[in-house]
Design an enzyme around this catalytic site. Structure first.
Site, mmCIF file in Angstrom:
data_model
loop_
_atom_site.group_PDB
_atom_site.id
_atom_site.type_symbol
_atom_site.label_atom_id
_atom_site.label_comp_id
_atom_site.label_asym_id
_atom_site.label_seq_id
_atom_site.Cartn_x
_atom_site.Cartn_y
_atom_site.Cartn_z
ATOM 1 N N ASP A 1 70.074 -88.041 33.462
ATOM 2 C CA ASP A 1 70.221 -87.038 34.516
ATOM 3 C C ASP A 1 70.908 -85.759 34.058
ATOM 4 O O ASP A 1 72.093 -85.580 34.331
ATOM 5 C CB ASP A 1 71.016 -87.658 35.686
ATOM 6 C CG ASP A 1 70.869 -86.845 36.960
ATOM 7 O OD1 ASP A 1 70.117 -85.862 36.938
ATOM 8 O OD2 ASP A 1 71.499 -87.215 37.972
ATOM 9 N N GLU B 1 66.888 -92.616 45.012
ATOM 10 C CA GLU B 1 68.148 -92.326 45.697
ATOM 11 C C GLU B 1 67.993 -92.335 47.211
ATOM 12 O O GLU B 1 68.478 -91.456 47.901
ATOM 13 C CB GLU B 1 68.711 -90.979 45.227
ATOM 14 C CG GLU B 1 68.988 -90.937 43.734
ATOM 15 C CD GLU B 1 69.657 -89.647 43.264
ATOM 16 O OE1 GLU B 1 69.340 -88.588 43.807
ATOM 17 O OE2 GLU B 1 70.493 -89.727 42.349
ATOM 18 N N GLU C 1 75.413 -78.697 37.209
ATOM 19 C CA GLU C 1 75.997 -79.873 37.872
ATOM 20 C C GLU C 1 76.887 -80.676 36.929
ATOM 21 O O GLU C 1 77.965 -81.125 37.315
ATOM 22 C CB GLU C 1 74.857 -80.753 38.397
ATOM 23 C CG GLU C 1 75.336 -82.062 38.973
ATOM 24 C CD GLU C 1 74.204 -82.954 39.463
ATOM 25 O OE1 GLU C 1 73.034 -82.532 39.421
ATOM 26 O OE2 GLU C 1 74.500 -84.079 39.891
HETATM 27 C C1 BDP Z 1 71.065 -85.680 40.534
HETATM 28 C C2 BDP Z 1 71.885 -84.996 41.563
HETATM 29 C C3 BDP Z 1 71.367 -85.157 42.969
HETATM 30 C C4 BDP Z 1 69.888 -84.853 42.991
HETATM 31 C C5 BDP Z 1 69.181 -85.729 41.992
HETATM 32 C C6 BDP Z 1 67.706 -85.401 41.876
HETATM 33 O O1 BDP Z 1 73.190 -85.484 41.479
HETATM 34 O O2 BDP Z 1 72.092 -84.312 43.801
HETATM 35 O O3 BDP Z 1 69.362 -85.046 44.256
HETATM 36 O O4 BDP Z 1 69.717 -85.524 40.720
HETATM 37 O O5 BDP Z 1 67.350 -84.765 40.891
HETATM 38 O O6 BDP Z 1 71.364 -85.062 39.332
HETATM 39 O O7 BDP Z 1 66.918 -85.795 42.716
#
Ligand code: BDP
Length: 710
Positions: free
Chosen positions: A375, A301, A403
């Protein structure tokens, strides 16, 4: 664990009115008269053998708990008498002619036992270490809170996983990524000078459930935390937590050598970079001698990482690991990765990148793997990386902050989700190779073992936003300590300690908690659907999300619904992600006759008229699940309403209002998803089910600004 305890009395009504939830499960209100009279005879004084900050913390906790619960002060006595609580390390047991045979081998394990010394009846709390004595003290206090008999105590317990860690996704400006319980607990502005009592209470709560580590800052890291002034703030927290056995860890931003070190590169094979990290580690350990190590999110990301320099994860992780090794620190390197190229199936990416590196990681590196391959969805099958790296330590990452599970307005007890993953059989070494055995190191004999939970804690007065979200913090600690504890037992303890009410109420609430996760799965993502939440903020339904910068950031990518059917084909006629599992698992999930229906659309793309086990076709069955989920929230409301007289009024009102919100959200989810999927299937809503009150366009147009957590 061995319990030889019977219950003394039925729990009765709450005594502290207007409870704001701050005390969590560590509530020490006066016990019913009969019970406290019994305890008062059995507990008289406390004796400590060698004082240390940890033993003093244990002593203080016992004194506070006993004065609150039993209503009498116990003081420290030089002599042992009947009813003395003896806090002693096992190395000193011989002074009392006591055997160490029963004391757990594990340094954090404890023994709480009633025994006799020179004819005096004492309560022995012992362990190889001070921290074990503290854990034993909390175990003893729990017996009192649960009003259990302490006449013949013999409680022995030890953890299987060495590092039991909370991950705070807290930013340095005190916002919390995916946080729904206020701002960060860490008040960086007033640190290091001001030690808020809250830091101590946080440490107490963690120690009471055996959590022994905390990563203070967000995985999307800011390098500033590694600079001198910030390290002094971190040190202040580490000092506050140390007596409670909690080590502090930080996230390390891979590009820190450039950002705060003035170097031109962060290439992990560059000599200057290597040296920079080595000096950084030396600097940290000078300030925090028991610093735990780093948690790293790299090449995921948009975060920087070794791949920016054509190096791999092992190059990056080992470079950091080498800088920490002389000091005993570890690197938790996350497997939650996905690169800039959109893969054919994101579920496959972590395995594809990490499996080939098995055996290349240093011993003090642990690969941190999310419970599932996508996720933190309401339900995911276990991640195929578990068991797939026999020569590497892998740890498990759960998400306590909700989340994807309704944030802090939805009541969802997560222990059932945790148990589902921990108990999943990877078949890595044949039947019985559970995820729990992979991560506790017993399957492959790893030296390091760890488990992490993304914290659901903020500065809300009750820490977690929703009063019931506290149970997820509690349950995470309990399962990290002992993955075999039944979820229902954990719920029971938590309920009794948190609400102290009658058995019938506890039973009702326990049943409600145990069902709550399945309920949320039903009204959000039944039958293996996943990642169909609102875009980016993940609030509410968004099955229509499409046309975003990456296909795997859209919902249509995950559900693949069209007029013929729905689901992601991960069999060998599709992305073949199933091949990443060991053959027994792959076979089970590939075969429609053996694939559990909860994972159906995770692994298979099926026609709308596919026959479910219930006899319904897929369309009808799916719609009915959505309706069932929402209806169950109604039932939760009724259950809660029926507890009004048995629950503290403030908490009662709070949960009542939150359940009303949850019901509205469940109906919203149900209606939006059913209408959207109907726009694909063209099929009618089964008869007897109420029509959604709005049309699809209405739901699609809903827009939300300033959703917390981003
Ligand atoms: C996702 C989230 C994000 C996190 C990412 C992570 O949306 O905010 O930074 O995982 O785990 O679930 O790095």
């Amino acid at each position: 664990m061995k319990y030889r305890i019977t219950l003394l009395l039925i729990l009765i009504g709450f005594s502290a009115l207007a409870d704001n939830g701050y005390r969590l499960w560590l509530k020490y209100d006066l016990l019913p008269v009969g019970v406290k009279a019994i305890y008062a005879k059995q507990i008289k004084s406390i004796h400590i053998v060698a004082a240390s900050p940890t033993i003093r913390a244990a002593e203080q906790e016992l004194k506070t708990a006993i004065s609150g619960l039993v209503g009498h002060q116990i003081s420290e006595q030089a002599r042992l008498t009947d009813g003395t609580i003896l806090l002693v390390k096992s190395s000193d047991l011989k002074k009392y002619n006591l055997s160490i045979a029963d004391v757990p081998e594990n340094p954090e394990g404890y023994l709480v036992k009633t025994t006799a010394i020179s004819g005096k009846k004492i309560i022995l709390i012992t362990s190889k270490t001070d921290i074990g004595v503290l854990y034993g003290s909390f175990a003893f206090i729990k017996q009192l809170q649960l009003q259990q008999e302490i006449e013949k105590l013999n409680v022995k317990s030890e953890p299987k996983i060495r590092n039991r860690i909370l991950n705070h996704w807290d930013n340095l400006d005190r916002t919390v990524e995916r946080g729904y319980a206020g701002f960060s607990l860490w008040n960086w502005q007033t640190l290091p000078g001001y030690i808020d009592q809250r830091y101590i209470d946080y440490a107490r709560a963690n120690a009471s459930v055996g959590i022994n580590g905390t990563v203070l800052n967000n995985v999307n890291a800011n390098a500033l935390i590694l600079t001198k002034d910030w390290l002094l703030k971190v040190k202040a927290l580490a000092d506050a937590f140390r007596p409670y056995g909690i080590k502090v860890y930080l996230t390390a931003r891979f590009s820190a050598p450039i950002e705060i070190g003035g170097l031109k590169t962060a290439d992990p094979l560059d000599k200057e970079v290597i040296n920079w990290w080595k000096e950084k580690a030396d600097e940290i350990y000078k300030v925090i001698p028991d610093f735990g190590g780093y948690l790293v999110k790299a090449n995921s990301e948009g975060q920087p990482g070794p791949q920016n320099y054509n190096r791999n994860h092992a190059d990056g992780a080992n470079m950091l690991a080498k800088s920490l090794a002389p000091h005993g620190g570890i690197v938790m390197w996350r497997a939650f990765v996905y690169d800039n190229k959109v893969p054919d199936d994101r579920a496959k990416q972590a395995y594809n990148e990490f499996k080939p590196l098995d055996g290349n990681f240093d011993e003090n590196v642990i690969i941190q793997v999310k419970n599932g391959a996508i996720d933190f969805q309401p339900r995911e099958p276990f991640h195929p990386l578990f068991g797939a790296m026999p020569n590497t330590s892998t740890m498990l990452e759960f998400q306590l902050t909700q989340e994807y599970l309704g944030m802090s307005t939805n009541l969802v007890y997560l222990a059932t989700l945790f148990k589902e993953t921990l108990g999943a059989d990877t078949y890595a070494k044949g039947q019985g190779s559970t995820v729990a055995k992979v991560i506790n190191g017993s399957l492959y004999g790893n030296k390091n073992s760890a488990i992490a939970g993304v914290a659901n804690i903020g500065n809300d007065v009750n820490w977690c936003g929703h009063p019931f979200a506290q149970s997820n913090w509690y349950a995470f600690g309990k399962l990290a300590w002992n993955d075999e504890s039944p979820a229902t037992l954990i719920a029971d303890e938590w309920l009794k300690m948190t609400f102290r009410t009658d058995f019938a109420t506890i039973k009702k609430l326990n049943e409600m908690m145990m069902k709550s996760r399945e309920t949320v799965v039903d009204y959000m993502t039944p039958l293996g659907l996943h990642h169909i939440m609102g875009w980016d903020h993940h609030y509410g339904p968004g099955p229509w999300i499409k046309d975003k910068p990456r296909a795997d950031w859209t919902s249509v990518y995950y559900h693949q619904a069209d007029k013929n059917g729905i689901g992601f084909n991960r069999t060998n006629t599709g992305s073949n992600a199933l091949a990443q599992y060991f053959p027994a698992v792959a076979e089970k999930f590939s075969n429609l006759n053996t694939c559990p229906e909860e994972y159906l659309l995770w692994f298979h793309h099926l026609p709308w008229n596919y026959k479910l086990k219930s006899g319904n076709n897929l369309w009808d069955g799916m719609v009915k699940r959505y309706y069932k989920g929402a209806a169950e929230v109604k039932q939760m409301q009724a259950t809660w309403d029926s507890c009004e007289k048995q629950i503290d009024p403030v908490i009662y009102r709070q949960v009542k209002q939150l359940l009303a919100i949850q019901y509205d959200e469940a109906v919203w989810w149900r209606n939006a998803c059913v209408l959207y999927f109907q726009s694909k299937s063209g099929l009618p809503i089964p008869s007897g089910l109420a029509k959604p009150e709005h049309d699809l366009a209405y739901y699609e147009k809903l827009e939300f600004k300033f959703v917390p957590g981003i």
